[in-house]
Design a protein around this motif. Structure first.
Motif, PDB file in Angstrom:
ATOM      1  N   UNK A   3       0.837  -1.201   0.000  1.00 24.43           N
ATOM      2  CA  UNK A   3       0.000   0.000   0.000  1.00 24.43           C
ATOM      3  C   UNK A   3       0.874   1.255   0.000  1.00 24.43           C
ATOM      4  N   UNK A   4       0.525   2.204  -0.852  1.00 27.45           N
ATOM      5  CA  UNK A   4       1.280   3.449  -0.922  1.00 27.45           C
ATOM      6  C   UNK A   4       1.097   4.253   0.362  1.00 27.45           C
ATOM      7  N   UNK A   5       2.204   4.672   0.955  1.00 23.74           N
ATOM      8  CA  UNK A   5       2.130   5.479   2.179  1.00 23.74           C
ATOM      9  C   UNK A   5       2.726   6.868   1.980  1.00 23.74           C
ATOM     10  N   UNK A   6       3.618   7.007   0.985  1.00 26.48           N
ATOM     11  CA  UNK A   6       4.260   8.305   0.766  1.00 26.48           C
ATOM     12  C   UNK A   6       4.935   8.319  -0.600  1.00 26.48           C
ATOM     13  N   UNK A   7       5.302   9.514  -1.037  1.00 24.36           N
ATOM     14  CA  UNK A   7       6.057   9.669  -2.281  1.00 24.36           C
ATOM     15  C   UNK A   7       7.153  10.702  -2.049  1.00 24.36           C
ATOM     16  N   UNK A   8       8.211  10.580  -2.814  1.00 25.49           N
ATOM     17  CA  UNK A   8       9.287  11.572  -2.781  1.00 25.49           C
ATOM     18  C   UNK A   8       9.662  11.905  -4.213  1.00 25.49           C
ATOM     19  N   UNK A   9      10.092  13.126  -4.441  1.00 21.16           N
ATOM     20  CA  UNK A   9      10.509  13.539  -5.780  1.00 21.16           C
ATOM     21  C   UNK A   9      11.331  14.813  -5.670  1.00 21.16           C
TER      22      UNK A   9
END
Length: 225
Positions: A105-111
């Motif tokens: 399950x997606x919990x966070x993103x970084x970019x």
């Protein structure tokens, strides 16, 4: 048959001439040199392959170390670098996204987001929770004035940590400015342009997540279709 006549078996074989010995030696040396060159080439090839693999592994380890500064490792069990995908955005262009997942399950993103500061581009790495809360911001590279504007580096100051926990939900849009411009973020004495650029990048990251919510919530495979 005369006693002084030699039979074929008794004929004396003349020693090799100097030219024959030289040719033999040159051929031997040539073969030896070729063999040595082949071994050296093979060693270099294997060495380069091992060196390339070591450099690649070290580069990934370094990138993961930086990523963990904004994405605490306890939050995810995947490799965000391996699962990275690119999102095309009307304002930011092509953005490489590093998704953090826990049990699938997606919990966070970084970019990464870049803006122009006083000395040139300032490249940031920004991590956001799925709910849009800032988990961390770090400056990856910049050319700002040392001793004056380099307080954007976490090693120089805690200023960059002021963004942690903020979101568009808990911070009104009008507050996403430095105090000199009527916002809530401190500027540096004699260096307003630099923090202004950082605040702009963080706000752009939050707005990017809103615009691309459907894409950022997708799996890497779905995002690449």
């Amino acid at each position: 048959m005369s006693e002084n006549t030699l039979t074929p078996a008794e004929e004396v074989v003349a020693p090799p001439s100097l030219l024959q010995r030289w040719r033999s030696r040159v051929e031997y040396q040539g073969l030896s040199l070729a063999a040595i060159c082949a071994l050296v080439a093979l060693s270099l090839l294997l060495g380069n392959q091992l060196t390339h693999e070591q450099i690649t592994a070290q580069q990934e380890a370094d990138r993961l170390a930086v990523l963990r500064q904004v994405l605490p490792q306890r939050l995810y069990d995947n490799n965000p670098l391996s699962d990275a995908f690119t999102v095309q955005d009307a304002e930011l262009g092509a953005v490489e996204v590093y998704p953090a997942r826990k049990d699938g399950h997606l919990v966070a993103v970084a970019f990464q987001v870049s803006n122009i500061g006083y000395g040139g581009p300032i490249l940031h790495l920004i991590a956001l929770s799925r709910e849009g809360q800032i988990l961390g911001v770090r400056v990856l590279s910049h050319k700002e004035t040392p001793g004056l504007a380099d307080k954007i580096e976490v090693s120089r100051s805690d200023w960059i940590k002021a963004f942690d926990g903020l979101s568009l939900a808990n911070t009104p849009l009008v507050q996403w400015k430095v105090k000199k411009d009527g916002g809530q973020f401190d500027q540096f004495a004699g260096a307003t342009i630099t923090p202004r650029a950082v605040v702009k990048s963080v706000l752009q990251a939050l707005q990017f997540q809103v615009r691309q919510a459907a894409r950022l919530g997708a799996t890497a495979e779905e995002a690449q279709r």
